[in-house]
Enzyme design. Structure first.
Site, PDB file in Angstrom:
ATOM      1  N   HIS A   1       0.832  -1.212   0.000  1.00  0.00           N
ATOM      2  CA  HIS A   1       0.000   0.000   0.000  1.00  0.00           C
ATOM      3  C   HIS A   1       0.867   1.263   0.000  1.00  0.00           C
ATOM      4  O   HIS A   1       0.438   2.304   0.496  1.00  0.00           O
ATOM      5  CB  HIS A   1      -0.946   0.034   1.212  1.00  0.00           C
ATOM      6  CG  HIS A   1      -1.709  -1.238   1.413  1.00  0.00           C
ATOM      7  ND1 HIS A   1      -2.938  -1.482   0.849  1.00  0.00           N
ATOM      8  CD2 HIS A   1      -1.384  -2.386   2.085  1.00  0.00           C
ATOM      9  CE1 HIS A   1      -3.357  -2.694   1.186  1.00  0.00           C
ATOM     10  NE2 HIS A   1      -2.419  -3.272   1.926  1.00  0.00           N
TER      11      HIS A   1
ATOM     12  N   GLU B   1      10.049   7.853 -16.719  1.00  0.00           N
ATOM     13  CA  GLU B   1       8.659   8.265 -16.951  1.00  0.00           C
ATOM     14  C   GLU B   1       8.169   7.736 -18.299  1.00  0.00           C
ATOM     15  O   GLU B   1       7.027   7.307 -18.433  1.00  0.00           O
ATOM     16  CB  GLU B   1       8.545   9.781 -16.908  1.00  0.00           C
ATOM     17  CG  GLU B   1       8.818  10.342 -15.518  1.00  0.00           C
ATOM     18  CD  GLU B   1       9.095  11.834 -15.569  1.00  0.00           C
ATOM     19  OE1 GLU B   1       8.150  12.603 -15.782  1.00  0.00           O
ATOM     20  OE2 GLU B   1      10.266  12.236 -15.427  1.00  0.00           O
TER      21      GLU B   1
ATOM     22  N   LYS C   1      16.531  21.285 -11.477  1.00  0.00           N
ATOM     23  CA  LYS C   1      15.832  20.042 -11.726  1.00  0.00           C
ATOM     24  C   LYS C   1      16.664  18.994 -12.458  1.00  0.00           C
ATOM     25  O   LYS C   1      17.414  19.297 -13.368  1.00  0.00           O
ATOM     26  CB  LYS C   1      14.558  20.297 -12.549  1.00  0.00           C
ATOM     27  CG  LYS C   1      13.452  20.993 -11.804  1.00  0.00           C
ATOM     28  CD  LYS C   1      12.857  20.194 -10.645  1.00  0.00           C
ATOM     29  CE  LYS C   1      12.052  19.002 -11.123  1.00  0.00           C
ATOM     30  NZ  LYS C   1      10.820  19.402 -11.804  1.00  0.00           N
TER      31      LYS C   1
ATOM     32  N   SER D   1      15.258  20.841 -16.573  1.00  0.00           N
ATOM     33  CA  SER D   1      14.057  21.637 -16.811  1.00  0.00           C
ATOM     34  C   SER D   1      14.467  22.905 -17.542  1.00  0.00           C
ATOM     35  O   SER D   1      15.531  23.472 -17.266  1.00  0.00           O
ATOM     36  CB  SER D   1      13.412  21.985 -15.472  1.00  0.00           C
ATOM     37  OG  SER D   1      12.593  23.125 -15.597  1.00  0.00           O
TER      38      SER D   1
END
Ligand code: ARG
Length: 458
Positions: free
Chosen positions: A157, A291, A284, A278
């Protein structure tokens, strides 16, 4: 513009209709398989007595010449080339003359030809994907072995659950990929059958020996029913379903690792080569590769869903709808041809932070071990679970970690607690207790790795 079927038509196709129905734009990549199939077909119709030895040799020589043009990038697609079959036959006619080239298609249809091409193409492609998958499994084994000492929280979980070795997590993916590899081998047994010689839908009228033809093309067997053969796309659906499941496995790995490289977890650092920056925020470092590995699963599921939808409710036998199979197949294969080696590289090149993983091991992860301690003293587990729950609550009331709860407090809850309870507070010991097969103890994982090694060697 001449087509293979122009005889009964008084006018050529509407250019828009031609653009809509032509498949040369994407099926040209079947050129090699198409030529291999045609060469075998020339031999088959010679054996059936339909052409002379000399004609057979001329056909084969011509087809070899077409092959050289494709291989060297000099083949020019003409406006009338609907698909790869038309293009190759048109060019063959230009090279050896239409008279003889026109004999090649005797008893053959593009319906049995196209599935032969696709099955040949899939045989090579799946071999390459299989090797890439094997290498990925290898990368998982290497990582698991080198990370055998590292302890971290295991999650259910997405909540910290019990301490585990990093290697147990890594090997979990190995086994998913092992099943993927077995699924591929299994589906390829069905895909690797020769459709050629079934004609348009009803079979071959010239006694072509399909068994010899199949052997010639390296197929271990033939498809059993002509109508089924030209309309069946199960082998592509199975491949796409395989690809979708594998894609889902890669997406889960990517999901774990994207979480792990956040500042909040800090368990891994992805190599710079697999990250991007970024355009706005200079600090970043984004895990783009991960992804997209996660995102590509959506595309693979889409490929499967698209073809299932095309085939669903399609009357027998061949219908042009089936031409929609190839782009989905190519897309899935192309996606995995990059995703698999990339995932292996991500695994090999990422940096683990064992200190951060260990720091995430909190006392509450040993609550089960505390309950098991009471079980070893004779208490039924249901009761010990309850008792430990009370201890957790008491520690919370006192604002101290579970392991700091004084023995007197524990004994007030259950007299079974003794001095030796101190031994529970050891993550390594907790992990080592789980030495049954499949567990997280070092020996159990080593046994798993040995089993895995044998499987990748075979
Ligand atoms: N381009 C077609 C396909 O991909 C080849 C088979 C065409 N057959 C036909 N009868 N039109 O399925």
């Amino acid at each position: 513009m001449t087509t293979l079927w122009g005889g009964r038509f008084s006018e050529g196709p509407d250019p828009l209709a031609a653009r809509f129905t032509n498949s040369i734009g994407f099926d040209q990549r079947l050129w090699d398989a198409d030529i291999a199939g045609s060469i075998a077909w020339a031999r088959a119709i010679y054996r059936a007595g339909l052409i002379t030895e000399e004609e057979r040799d001329q056909l084969i020589e011509g087809l070899e010449a077409v092959r050289v043009e494709w291989a060297s990038g000099t083949f020019t697609i003409q406006p009338g080339d609907e698909d790869i079959h038309t293009a190759n036959e048109r060019r063959l006619g230009e090279i050896i003359g239409k008279e003889i080239a026109g004999k090649l298609h005797t008893g053959r249809s593009r319906n049995d030809q196209v599935v032969t091409d696709v099955r040949l193409w899939l045989r090579d492609t799946s071999e390459r994907l299989r090797s890439a998958l094997l290498d990925l499994q290898q990368a998982a084994i290497e990582r698991a072995e080198s990370g055998l000492d590292i302890l971290m929280p295991g999650y259910t979980h997405l909540q910290r659950a019990q301490p585990v070795r990093f290697a147990l997590w890594m090997m979990a993916y190995f086994w998913m990929w092992q099943r993927d590899r077995e699924r591929l081998d299994d589906l390829m047994r069905r895909a690797n059958l020769c459709p050629l010689g079934t004609g348009a839908l009803a079979g071959n009228p010239f006694d072509v020996d399909r068994q010899t033809l199949a052997r010639d093309l390296g197929f271990p067997g033939i498809t059993p029913n002509a109508m089924d053969t030209v309309s069946d796309r199960d082998f592509i659906l199975e491949f796409l379903s395989w690809a979708a499941i594998l894609g889902v496995h890669l997406s889960r790995l990517a999901a774990d690792l994207t979480l792990w490289c956040t500042a909040e977890y800090g368990f891994v650092t992805l190599s710079d080569a697999h990250s991007t920056g970024s355009s706005l925020m200079p600090q970043k470092k984004n895990p783009d590769t991960l992804e997209l590995l996660r995102g590509k699963a959506g595309r693979l599921i889409g490929d499967l869903t698209a073809l299932l939808t095309v085939v669903k409710g399609l009357p027998l036998t061949y219908n042009s709808d089936l031409q929609e199979d190839k782009e989905r197949l190519f897309d899935a294969a192309d996606t995995l041809a990059v995703a698999l080696p990339l995932t292996a590289a991500v695994l090999r090149e990422m940096t683990l932070h064992p200190d951060r993983m260990t720091a995430a091991l909190s006392d509450d992860l040993l609550a089960t071990d505390l309950a098991d301690y009471l079980v070893r003293k004779g208490m039924p587990f249901r009761e010990s679970h309850h008792v430990v729950g009370q201890a957790v609550r008491r520690a919370e009331e006192l604002g101290i970690p579970l392991r700091r709860l004084p023995l007197t407090e524990l004994q007030a809850i259950s007299p079974l607690f003794g001095e030796d309870v101190a031994e529970v507070w050891d993550f390594e010991r907790s992990v080592e207790r789980r030495r049954s097969a499949g567990g997280t103890a070092r020996a159990a994982i080593e046994a798993q790795i040995a089993q895995a090694r044998a499987l990748v060697r075979k």
